[in-house]
Write a protein that holds these residues in place. Structure first.
Motif, mmCIF file in Angstrom:
data_model
loop_
_atom_site.group_PDB
_atom_site.id
_atom_site.type_symbol
_atom_site.label_atom_id
_atom_site.label_comp_id
_atom_site.label_asym_id
_atom_site.label_seq_id
_atom_site.Cartn_x
_atom_site.Cartn_y
_atom_site.Cartn_z
ATOM 1 N N SER A 221 0.922 -1.325 0.117
ATOM 2 C CA SER A 221 -0.127 0.194 0.038
ATOM 3 C C SER A 221 0.831 1.320 -0.183
ATOM 4 O O SER A 221 0.614 2.194 -0.586
ATOM 5 C CB SER A 221 -0.898 -0.094 1.142
ATOM 6 O OG SER A 221 -1.534 1.221 1.278
ATOM 7 N N ALA A 225 0.744 4.045 -2.878
ATOM 8 C CA ALA A 225 0.328 5.308 -2.438
ATOM 9 C C ALA A 225 1.417 6.413 -2.874
ATOM 10 O O ALA A 225 1.055 7.479 -3.512
ATOM 11 C CB ALA A 225 0.351 5.550 -0.981
ATOM 12 N N THR A 346 -5.550 1.297 -5.770
ATOM 13 C CA THR A 346 -4.877 1.748 -4.862
ATOM 14 C C THR A 346 -4.293 3.117 -5.226
ATOM 15 O O THR A 346 -4.403 4.186 -4.786
ATOM 16 C CB THR A 346 -3.840 1.075 -3.791
ATOM 17 O OG1 THR A 346 -4.556 -0.091 -3.483
ATOM 18 C CG2 THR A 346 -3.079 1.851 -3.018
ATOM 19 N N SER A 350 -5.139 7.224 -4.117
ATOM 20 C CA SER A 350 -3.988 7.989 -3.781
ATOM 21 C C SER A 350 -4.060 9.246 -4.534
ATOM 22 O O SER A 350 -3.808 10.336 -4.310
ATOM 23 C CB SER A 350 -2.699 7.279 -3.636
ATOM 24 O OG SER A 350 -1.785 8.169 -3.168
ATOM 25 N N ALA A 381 -3.475 3.926 2.158
ATOM 26 C CA ALA A 381 -3.031 4.796 0.910
ATOM 27 C C ALA A 381 -3.681 6.174 1.297
ATOM 28 O O ALA A 381 -3.022 7.307 1.022
ATOM 29 C CB ALA A 381 -3.559 4.165 -0.269
ATOM 30 N N ASN A 385 -1.698 9.776 2.068
ATOM 31 C CA ASN A 385 -1.768 10.950 1.057
ATOM 32 C C ASN A 385 -2.588 12.227 1.550
ATOM 33 O O ASN A 385 -2.377 12.970 2.476
ATOM 34 C CB ASN A 385 -2.514 10.527 -0.203
ATOM 35 C CG ASN A 385 -2.437 11.327 -1.275
ATOM 36 O OD1 ASN A 385 -1.603 12.676 -1.306
ATOM 37 N ND2 ASN A 385 -3.176 11.170 -2.375
#
Length: 398
Positions: A221, A225, A346, A350, A381, A385
């Motif tokens: 992840s 991300a 993902t 992100s 993620a 972010n």
């Protein structure tokens, strides 16, 4: 006790259904022609790619001649959603459709989601004038965004959550959810009925839950991300850099178009042109994916969009994520099919600062079996972010 206005509710639901039917039909036309364009471009790639720069000049000409504020694209949709703009011109729909078709036909690396959302939002915005009540523009905008996304991708649950969460990070417009989901299902059904196929790949691998698995997913992840963040950041920085160093949009798109043509001419034939669905398919089927496919797709998509060519970011994000997931599979020791699917959702999460929409994309595209894993990976993620975004008009309230 507040009296329920059943007439108002009924009218909103009726308008939602109507918007979904109209937007689904337009999405079908847009998506079907886009697929046909890919079939024309791929076998003639080396003949077509030298014309990318000249066609960029034509795209700028169209927007400067007839576009007015339509050149803002999705930024205009976000401005209307936040109340800083009031009007979306009808001409945005044919302009964004035609210029996106041209970008794809001549080898640009771009997506389609942004176009679908603009189609939906513009259509709903002009439906709103027939609604016998003022100050409903934001509601209709979200209904249209949901319909646009769903009509093209045929993921109505994901589309509904996308519409209610994308304008402001961490804020959910729940009052719009029911009409948004009705419009999404209507649009999805319409485009499917007319013949637009839905992409779906049900995962077959089973993963045994353990602490070691969670650690692997955490590492995966974080890496995905980072890629999503990098895409959003590079898109913003390169747009700003090109606007500053080459303020004339004709020079800008022509010079970058020449660079893109030159680079793509020496890369594998058409591998990074268009949507990137070829990389998605290869990633999920276990076909050849190089360690740099995701990076080339990322850089070429950023350059294409930053220069002024038209299209969306989401399908390339799916492509970047899926191919990066395959590369990471060997590092984290997980099945490539699972990591490709997790990369698909993902990197999108992100880069867009969304939480619920990518989870439901996973469910609607890859099946319910791994939904707890989708939730865990997307949540990590999202936590990492929540600042960078491909949508410049998205608000971050902290």
């Amino acid at each position: 006790m507040r009296k329920i206005d059943f007439k108002r509710i009924g009218l909103i639901l009726f308008f939602s259904m109507a918007i979904g039917l109209v937007v689904g039909s337009i999405d079908f036309l847009f998506g079907e022609i886009l697929l046909q364009i890919g079939q024309v471009r791929n076998p003639n790639f080396y003949k077509i790619i030298p014309f990318l720069a000249p066609i960029g000049l034509f795209i700028i000409f169209l927007y400067q001649k007839w576009g007015k504020n339509a050149h803002k694209g999705l930024s205009l949709i976000f401005e209307v959603g936040h109340g800083s703009q009031e009007a979306i011109p009808k001409r945005l729909i044919p302009l964004v459709m035609v210029t996106t078709w041209l970008t794809h036909l001549f080898g640009g690396s771009a997506g389609r989601e942004g176009v679908a959302v603009q189609i939906g939002a513009t259509t709903a915005h002009h439906f709103e004038k027939y609604f016998p009540e003022e100050r409903t523009s934001n509601l209709f905008l979200l209904i249209g965004m949901s319909a646009g996304f769903a009509g093209l991708f045929q993921t109505p649950l994901a589309a509904s959550f996308f519409a209610i969460e994308v304008l402001i990070v961490g804020h959910y417009s729940w009052t719009a959810f029911i009409p948004a989901i009705l419009a999404a299902y209507a649009a999805s059904w319409t485009s499917h009925f007319l013949g637009l196929e839905k992409f779906q790949h049900l995962l077959t691998n089973q993963l045994d839950f353990s602490l070691f698995l969670l650690l692997k997913l955490l590492l995966l992840s974080a890496a995905l991300a980072f890629i999503g963040n990098a895409f959003a950041l590079l898109l913003k920085k390169i747009k700003d850099f090109l606007a500053k160093t080459c303020p004339n949009p004709y020079y800008r798109i022509f010079l970058v178009g020449l660079l893109l043509s030159l680079v793509m001419f020496f890369l594998p034939e058409g591998r990074y042109a268009g949507l990137g669905t070829n990389l998605i398919e290869a990633s999920l089927k276990g076909e050849f994916i190089s360690s740099y496919d995701w990076l080339f797709k990322l850089l070429l998509t950023v350059l294409t969009l930053a220069a002024g060519f038209q299209g969306g970011e989401v399908t390339p994000l799916f492509s970047i994520g899926a191919s990066a997931g395959v590369v990471l599979a060997g590092i984290v020791g997980l099945p490539f099919e699972v990591t490709a699917a997790l990369g698909y959702i993902t990197v999108f999460a992100s880069a867009t600062n969304t939480l619920l929409a990518p989870i439901f994309i996973g469910i609607e595209v890859f099946g319910w079996t791994h939904s707890p894993i989708y939730v865990f990976v997307i949540a990590i993620a999202y936590f990492l972010n929540r600042k960078q975004s491909i949508y410049g008009g998205q608000r971050v309230p902290y």
